[in-house]
Design an enzyme around this catalytic site. Structure first.
Site, mmCIF file in Angstrom:
data_model
loop_
_atom_site.group_PDB
_atom_site.id
_atom_site.type_symbol
_atom_site.label_atom_id
_atom_site.label_comp_id
_atom_site.label_asym_id
_atom_site.label_seq_id
_atom_site.Cartn_x
_atom_site.Cartn_y
_atom_site.Cartn_z
ATOM 1 N N LYS A 1 0.828 -1.214 0.000
ATOM 2 C CA LYS A 1 0.000 0.000 0.000
ATOM 3 C C LYS A 1 0.866 1.269 0.000
ATOM 4 O O LYS A 1 2.058 1.215 0.258
ATOM 5 C CB LYS A 1 -0.960 -0.031 1.190
ATOM 6 C CG LYS A 1 -1.892 -1.264 1.183
ATOM 7 C CD LYS A 1 -2.968 -1.212 0.112
ATOM 8 C CE LYS A 1 -3.521 -2.533 -0.375
ATOM 9 N NZ LYS A 1 -4.270 -3.373 0.518
HETATM 10 C C1 LIG Z 1 -5.318 -4.526 0.805
HETATM 11 C C2 LIG Z 1 -6.784 -4.392 0.879
HETATM 12 C C3 LIG Z 1 -7.498 -4.689 2.047
HETATM 13 C C4 LIG Z 1 -6.892 -5.420 3.211
HETATM 14 O O1 LIG Z 1 -5.818 -4.825 3.787
HETATM 15 P P1 LIG Z 1 -4.972 -5.625 4.896
HETATM 16 O O2 LIG Z 1 -4.266 -4.518 5.608
HETATM 17 O O3 LIG Z 1 -4.047 -6.520 4.142
HETATM 18 O O4 LIG Z 1 -5.912 -6.360 5.752
HETATM 19 C C5 LIG Z 1 -8.839 -4.393 2.099
HETATM 20 N N1 LIG Z 1 -9.480 -3.857 1.039
HETATM 21 C C6 LIG Z 1 -8.839 -3.590 -0.116
HETATM 22 C C7 LIG Z 1 -9.609 -2.978 -1.243
HETATM 23 C C8 LIG Z 1 -7.472 -3.874 -0.255
HETATM 24 O O5 LIG Z 1 -6.854 -3.649 -1.395
#
Ligand SMILES: *Cc1c(COP(=O)(O)O)cnc(C)c1O
Length: 390
Positions: free
Chosen positions: A185
């Site tokens: 992210k």
């Molecule tokens: C990455 C992601 C998540 C989950 O994030 P985590 O921190 O890995 O639990 C949730 N929603 C979307 C759209 C994502 O891309």
């Protein structure tokens, strides 16, 4: 002739700053939730501009806690989009509630508010919009529908840290907003997540639930001003974040604007290179997307103008050592969702339409201009060698 390179789909942007801060956390002797987590939580709250923030172990945990805090439970329905990562609906299922899908816009890939009302029933309790790729959903329309039907809005902003919808920062609009600090992210703690809200009661409930339903968290219990005593007020979860992770986040936040500028530059270079290629569609940015987080760069192939499909296109890029992704495989096509909820192909035609066309290209601050040039050349070659146009 371009030399053959290898460009992975994603890489975190980690420099000496992050490494030093993490080492400091390790040397301090306090490696689980502690002073660095408190510091990061407050800095993130300031950055988003809400009254409250709660950092946790992931965005999946954040979504689960936000839903729990608003008392979403078995028998309830929660509206979201099928065009998202599994975490969005998985967290709804944790509560016992049922995810109800609403189709997306073909251009932005976000939930289409015009289709939400038809999906509302007596059981509907919440809407979970997902800001795909960092492009905001139409929040005015969504909040209006929520108000009219007395629904909670919990945003999945895993892609949208830094996004603005009109003049408002994502994180400040819905009843609660959930962010991800996962490795890929825009801002990472390795693993991590956050809920922002302006609702004091909800923030307090989330903070209670994130660590065993304990009335005081470990750091306060063991620090000088605290004591050994605690009370269990409810059944909570083990969703706290460690100071090792938070240390990483403190330094990432300091360079966040710089990292976003690096992303934007790559996006502009891609846009310029691909905008005139009829076989490809570059990402659409609506005027209400005043600041796009540029989490993903999703191109759409135009199948009518190509002899190859999306899968073959990806294979050609992989043969050139370019990592790509498909965001997303619609959830209603997943075996478990088909079996459990009776979904079938054709249920959400726009999500399926997008799935056949989308390819996410590498987009991260560490991509060099040589990498970007290489990717552009190989994408152009793949189009030129397989075009139906004469
Ligand atoms: C990455 C992601 C998540 C989950 O994030 P985590 O921190 O890995 O639990 C949730 N929603 C979307 C759209 C994502 O891309």
């Amino acid at each position: 002739m371009t030399e053959k390179k290898s460009v992975p789909f994603g890489l975190p942007y980690i420099t000496k700053d992050e490494i030093d801060e993490v080492i400091e956390a390790l040397r301090s002797g306090w490696i689980s939730t502690g002073p660095k987590s408190v510091e990061l939580e407050e800095k993130l709250r300031e950055y988003i501009g809400t009254k409250y923030s709660a950092i946790v172990s992931s965005c999946t945990a954040a979504l689960h806690l936000a839903l729990c805090a608003y008392d979403i439970k078995e028998g309830d329905e929660v509206i979201t989009s099928p065009y998202t990562f599994i975490a969005t609906t998985e967290s709804i299922l944790y509560t016992g509630a049922k995810p109800v899908f609403v189709d997306i816009h073909k251009d932005t890939l976000n939930i289409d508010p015009a289709k939400i009302e038809k999906a509302i029933t007596k059981r509907t309790k919440a809407i979970v919009p997902v800001h795909i790729a960092g492009h905001p959903c139409e929040m005015d329309e969504i909040m209006k529908i929520a108000k009219k039907h007395n629904l909670i809005v919990i945003e999945d902003a895993a892609h949208a840290f830094g996004t603005y919808y009109k003049s408002k920062k994502i994180g400040t609009i819905g009843d609660a907003t959930c962010f991800s600090f996962y490795a890929t992210k825009n801002l990472t703690t390795g693993e991590g997540g956050m809920i922002t809200t302006n609702n004091k009661k909800i923030a307090e409930k989330i903070k209670l639930l994130r660590l065993h339903g304990m009335s005081r968290d470990a750091w306060k219990r063991y620090s000088k001003e605290g004591s050994w005593y605690y009370e269990i007020l409810t059944t909570g979860y083990k969703y706290n974040i460690s100071d090792i992770h938070s240390a990483l986040g403190i330094q990432q936040l300091k360079k966040f604007e710089k990292m976003q500028k690096m992303r934007e530059k790559i996006v502009n270079t891609y846009d310029e290179a691909f905008s005139k290629i009829k076989e490809l569609q570059i990402p659409v940015i609506k005027d209400y997307s005043t600041t796009h987080a540029y989490h993903l760069y999703i191109i759409k192939i135009v199948p009518e103008l190509l002899k190859i499909d999306r899968t073959k296109f990806i294979e050609l890029l992989r043969a050139e050592n370019i990592g790509t992704g498909v965001h997303f495989i619609p959830l209603h096509l997943m075996p478990f969702y088909k079996q459990t909820f009776g979904f079938k192909k054709g249920d959400f035609p726009n999500a399926e339409w997008a799935y056949e066309r989308t390819i996410s290209l590498p987009l991260y601050p560490g991509l060099t201009s040589e990498d970007v040039k290489y990717i552009i050349k190989k994408v152009k070659d793949s189009v030129a060698g397989n075009s139906r146009r004469k």
